[in-house]
Design a protein around this motif. Structure first.
Motif, PDB file in Angstrom:
ATOM      1  N   VAL A  71      15.123  24.880  60.869  1.00 19.73           N
ATOM      2  CA  VAL A  71      13.730  24.689  61.281  1.00 19.73           C
ATOM      3  C   VAL A  71      12.780  25.087  60.163  1.00 19.73           C
ATOM      4  O   VAL A  71      11.804  24.384  59.859  1.00 19.73           O
ATOM      5  N   SER A  72      13.051  26.225  59.527  1.00 19.60           N
ATOM      6  CA  SER A  72      12.201  26.706  58.436  1.00 19.60           C
ATOM      7  C   SER A  72      12.211  25.732  57.263  1.00 19.60           C
ATOM      8  O   SER A  72      11.165  25.457  56.657  1.00 19.60           O
ATOM      9  N   ILE A  73      13.384  25.205  56.952  1.00 23.43           N
ATOM     10  CA  ILE A  73      13.502  24.257  55.836  1.00 23.43           C
ATOM     11  C   ILE A  73      12.691  22.990  56.125  1.00 23.43           C
ATOM     12  O   ILE A  73      11.939  22.509  55.266  1.00 23.43           O
ATOM     13  N   HIS A  74      12.834  22.459  57.329  1.00 16.73           N
ATOM     14  CA  HIS A  74      12.119  21.229  57.676  1.00 16.73           C
ATOM     15  C   HIS A  74      10.610  21.449  57.756  1.00 16.73           C
ATOM     16  O   HIS A  74       9.826  20.563  57.369  1.00 16.73           O
ATOM     17  N   GLU A  75      10.194  22.603  58.247  1.00 21.36           N
ATOM     18  CA  GLU A  75       8.767  22.895  58.310  1.00 21.36           C
ATOM     19  C   GLU A  75       8.162  22.975  56.918  1.00 21.36           C
ATOM     20  O   GLU A  75       7.045  22.510  56.682  1.00 21.36           O
ATOM     21  N   THR A  76       8.922  23.579  55.977  1.00 22.21           N
ATOM     22  CA  THR A  76       8.443  23.648  54.591  1.00 22.21           C
ATOM     23  C   THR A  76       8.308  22.259  53.988  1.00 22.21           C
ATOM     24  O   THR A  76       7.323  21.945  53.306  1.00 22.21           O
ATOM     25  N   LYS A  77       9.304  21.420  54.255  1.00 25.18           N
ATOM     26  CA  LYS A  77       9.255  20.053  53.732  1.00 25.18           C
ATOM     27  C   LYS A  77       8.123  19.249  54.366  1.00 25.18           C
ATOM     28  O   LYS A  77       7.484  18.428  53.694  1.00 25.18           O
ATOM     29  N   ILE A  78       7.859  19.499  55.639  1.00 25.46           N
ATOM     30  CA  ILE A  78       6.771  18.782  56.320  1.00 25.46           C
ATOM     31  C   ILE A  78       5.431  19.122  55.683  1.00 25.46           C
ATOM     32  O   ILE A  78       4.597  18.242  55.442  1.00 25.46           O
ATOM     33  N   VAL A  79       5.211  20.409  55.411  1.00 22.62           N
ATOM     34  CA  VAL A  79       3.966  20.824  54.754  1.00 22.62           C
ATOM     35  C   VAL A  79       3.842  20.154  53.387  1.00 22.62           C
ATOM     36  O   VAL A  79       2.765  19.684  52.990  1.00 22.62           O
ATOM     37  N   LYS A  80       4.956  20.102  52.669  1.00 19.34           N
ATOM     38  CA  LYS A  80       4.961  19.476  51.346  1.00 19.34           C
ATOM     39  C   LYS A  80       4.640  17.988  51.440  1.00 19.34           C
ATOM     40  O   LYS A  80       3.813  17.470  50.682  1.00 19.34           O
ATOM     41  N   TYR A  81       5.267  17.291  52.384  1.00 20.98           N
ATOM     42  CA  TYR A  81       5.023  15.855  52.527  1.00 20.98           C
ATOM     43  C   TYR A  81       3.616  15.566  53.039  1.00 20.98           C
ATOM     44  O   TYR A  81       3.018  14.538  52.693  1.00 20.98           O
ATOM     45  N   GLN A  82       3.066  16.451  53.861  1.00 21.14           N
ATOM     46  CA  GLN A  82       1.695  16.269  54.326  1.00 21.14           C
ATOM     47  C   GLN A  82       0.710  16.353  53.166  1.00 21.14           C
ATOM     48  O   GLN A  82      -0.243  15.565  53.092  1.00 21.14           O
ATOM     49  N   GLU A  83       0.942  17.305  52.265  1.00 20.17           N
ATOM     50  CA  GLU A  83       0.080  17.423  51.095  1.00 20.17           C
ATOM     51  C   GLU A  83       0.251  16.223  50.167  1.00 20.17           C
ATOM     52  O   GLU A  83      -0.730  15.699  49.627  1.00 20.17           O
ATOM     53  N   THR A  84       1.494  15.777  49.998  1.00 21.11           N
ATOM     54  CA  THR A  84       1.742  14.594  49.168  1.00 21.11           C
ATOM     55  C   THR A  84       1.083  13.355  49.766  1.00 21.11           C
ATOM     56  O   THR A  84       0.501  12.528  49.047  1.00 21.11           O
ATOM     57  N   LEU A  85       1.151  13.220  51.093  1.00 20.49           N
ATOM     58  CA  LEU A  85       0.527  12.081  51.765  1.00 20.49           C
ATOM     59  C   LEU A  85      -0.987  12.126  51.627  1.00 20.49           C
ATOM     60  O   LEU A  85      -1.624  11.085  51.425  1.00 20.49           O
ATOM     61  N   ARG A  86      -1.562  13.305  51.714  1.00 21.39           N
ATOM     62  CA  ARG A  86      -3.008  13.431  51.557  1.00 21.39           C
ATOM     63  C   ARG A  86      -3.445  12.984  50.166  1.00 21.39           C
ATOM     64  O   ARG A  86      -4.430  12.238  50.016  1.00 21.39           O
TER      65      ARG A  86
END
Length: 215
Positions: A66-81
């Protein structure tokens, strides 16, 4: 067809044709560039990665995953922005050029229709609206019998001199209707989130510059 009706049709047709040409030129010579296509592809790729991680998060079995996926989600959200901001920047230039063209069109219409009544309202507008509907008209020099010509049947429905409307009012209505619809049908719209991300990126850059000056 009365003179007023023909003037309205001419203004609406002109606005629609000008927007159609602007949309065609932008689609043909601007939105086919490799840089723009790569920006669109980058946004789609970021969205796909983000959706995949969100799906994996929903099926995560333990806290470490869960922690790994949450970190990746934050990263992809910033990349998408950032990708959306980059894509949104490609719409600034054609929008500015289109705005300049329509400013020129407004001056052309002013030269042709200035001081002439092109429509009349079914009601007498309140003072603030009247400043727009009657812009460019010299009401002190207008009589009810001379609005559209002594033989125009439309005068029967005209009870107040303030019901007369100039080209400006018709032009604004055409910009809010005809221009928008033509652009939606034939133009290239910014993907959802692109324009908002560009404004957000600009605000962040401004905040960073202010913070640097305060240090």
């Amino acid at each position: 067809m009365s003179t007023a009706s023909s003037d309205i049709i001419r203004i609406a047709t002109t606005v629609g044709l000008v927007q159609l040409v602007c949309s065609f030129v932008a689609n043909r010579y601007y939105f086919t560039k490799d840089e723009y296509l790569r920006a669109v592809e980058a946004v789609h790729r970021c969205k796909w990665n983000l959706q995949r991680e969100q799906e994996l998060l929903r099926h995560a079995s333990n806290s470490s995953n869960v922690s790994i996926h949450e970190t990746k989600i934050v990263k992809y959200q910033e990349t998408l922005r950032k990708a959306n901001a980059t894509l949104g920047a490609y719409f600034v230039f054609p929008n500015v050029i289109t705005a300049i063209i329509f400013m020129i069109l407004l001056r052309i219409l002013a030269a042709e229709f200035g001081g002439r009544i092109v429509a009349f309202l079914p009601f007498a507008p309140f003072t603030l609206l009247h400043r727009l509907t009657g812009r460019g008209l010299e009401f002190a020099e207008i009589s009810v019998n001379g609005l559209f010509g002594n033989n125009d049947d439309s005068l029967v429905a005209l009870y107040d001199i303030r019901q007369a409307a100039s080209y400006m009012f018709v032009y604004v209505l055409c910009n809010l209707s005809v221009k928008v619809y033509v652009n939606q049908l034939f133009g290239t719209a910014a993907p959802p989130g692109a324009e908002g991300a560009l404004m957000e990126q600009a605000m962040r850059n401004y905040e960073k510059s202010v913070m640097k000056k305060m240090e």
